[in-house]
Scaffold this motif. Structure first.
Motif, PDB file in Angstrom:
ATOM      1  N   SER A   7       4.165   2.313   3.204  1.00 21.20           N
ATOM      2  CA  SER A   7       3.627   1.046   3.711  1.00 21.20           C
ATOM      3  C   SER A   7       4.042  -0.136   2.850  1.00 21.20           C
ATOM      4  CB  SER A   7       2.096   1.088   3.734  1.00 21.20           C
ATOM      5  OG  SER A   7       1.636   2.133   4.539  1.00 21.20           O
TER       6      SER A   7
ATOM      7  N   ASP B  53       0.959  -5.310   5.737  1.00 22.42           N
ATOM      8  CA  ASP B  53       0.155  -4.305   6.446  1.00 22.42           C
ATOM      9  C   ASP B  53      -0.910  -3.761   5.486  1.00 22.42           C
ATOM     10  OD1 ASP B  53      -0.802  -2.342   8.180  1.00 22.42           O
ATOM     11  OD2 ASP B  53       0.926  -1.017   7.919  1.00 22.42           O
ATOM     12  N   THR B  54      -1.917  -4.569   5.222  1.00 23.05           N
ATOM     13  CA  THR B  54      -2.940  -4.203   4.227  1.00 23.05           C
ATOM     14  C   THR B  54      -3.753  -2.973   4.617  1.00 23.05           C
ATOM     15  OG1 THR B  54      -4.522  -5.739   5.210  1.00 23.05           O
ATOM     16  CG2 THR B  54      -3.178  -6.565   3.390  1.00 23.05           C
ATOM     17  N   GLU B  55      -3.831  -2.662   5.897  1.00 21.43           N
ATOM     18  CA  GLU B  55      -4.606  -1.505   6.343  1.00 21.43           C
ATOM     19  C   GLU B  55      -3.733  -0.264   6.545  1.00 21.43           C
ATOM     20  OE1 GLU B  55      -7.482  -2.243   9.396  1.00 21.43           O
ATOM     21  OE2 GLU B  55      -7.702  -4.332   8.777  1.00 21.43           O
ATOM     22  N   GLU B  56      -2.448  -0.375   6.221  1.00 18.49           N
ATOM     23  CA  GLU B  56      -1.503   0.740   6.316  1.00 18.49           C
ATOM     24  C   GLU B  56      -1.481   1.355   7.714  1.00 18.49           C
ATOM     25  OE1 GLU B  56      -1.628   3.390   2.794  1.00 18.49           O
ATOM     26  OE2 GLU B  56      -3.119   1.976   2.032  1.00 18.49           O
ATOM     27  N   LEU B  57      -1.384   0.514   8.714  1.00 21.34           N
ATOM     28  CA  LEU B  57      -1.381   0.975  10.102  1.00 21.34           C
ATOM     29  C   LEU B  57       0.008   1.353  10.593  1.00 21.34           C
ATOM     30  CD1 LEU B  57      -3.873  -1.643  11.590  1.00 21.34           C
ATOM     31  CD2 LEU B  57      -4.355   0.707  10.862  1.00 21.34           C
TER      32      LEU B  57
END
Length: 132
Positions: free
Chosen positions: A87, A92-96
């Motif tokens: 990531s 993409d702080t939520e690692e989606l």
């Protein structure tokens, strides 16, 4: 990291930390010498100084272990006998979104894999630590 102490200026530190960094504060609480860096030392690092954090996970009930390596914007989740996850934490702080298969990120992914596995063919990572 969130921390409040009189000797630490108000601000935001984006330096990655791990549990050993928290444990390093224990000797300081009892005025003991330690070779480990403390959270106040980490929090006062200059903005933009590159640091890395590594950790290992063997969760109850898991069929294999996992390693996590974070350096700057990049985070690599590596699992024994399973596909890794990669990531960009800035966008993409939520690692989606898993960037593992994206050719645009192949160089960064290879850099992270090399840092996590310093020996060719290695199946284990360096033990839990953070390095600045």
């Amino acid at each position: 990291m969130i921390m409040a102490r009189p000797e630490i200026a108000v601000g935001v530190s984006e330096t990655p930390v791990s549990l050993p960094d928290v444990a390093a504060m224990i000797p300081a609480l009892f005025a003991l010498d330690s070779d480990c860096r403390s959270l106040p030392e980490i929090a006062q690092k200059p903005v933009g100084q590159q640091c890395e954090a590594q950790s290992k996970d063997h969760a109850v009930g898991a069929v294999s272990g996992g390693m996590i390596f974070r350096e700057g914007r990049w985070k690599l989740n590596w699992y024994v006998d399973f596909a890794p996850g990669f990531s960009n934490l800035v966008i993409d702080t939520e690692e989606l979104v898993d960037l593992t298969g994206d050719p645009a990120y192949s160089e960064a992914l290879q850099m992270m894999k090399t840092a996590l596995h310093p020996l060719p063919g290695s199946r284990t990572a360096i033990s839990v630590q953070a390095v600045c």
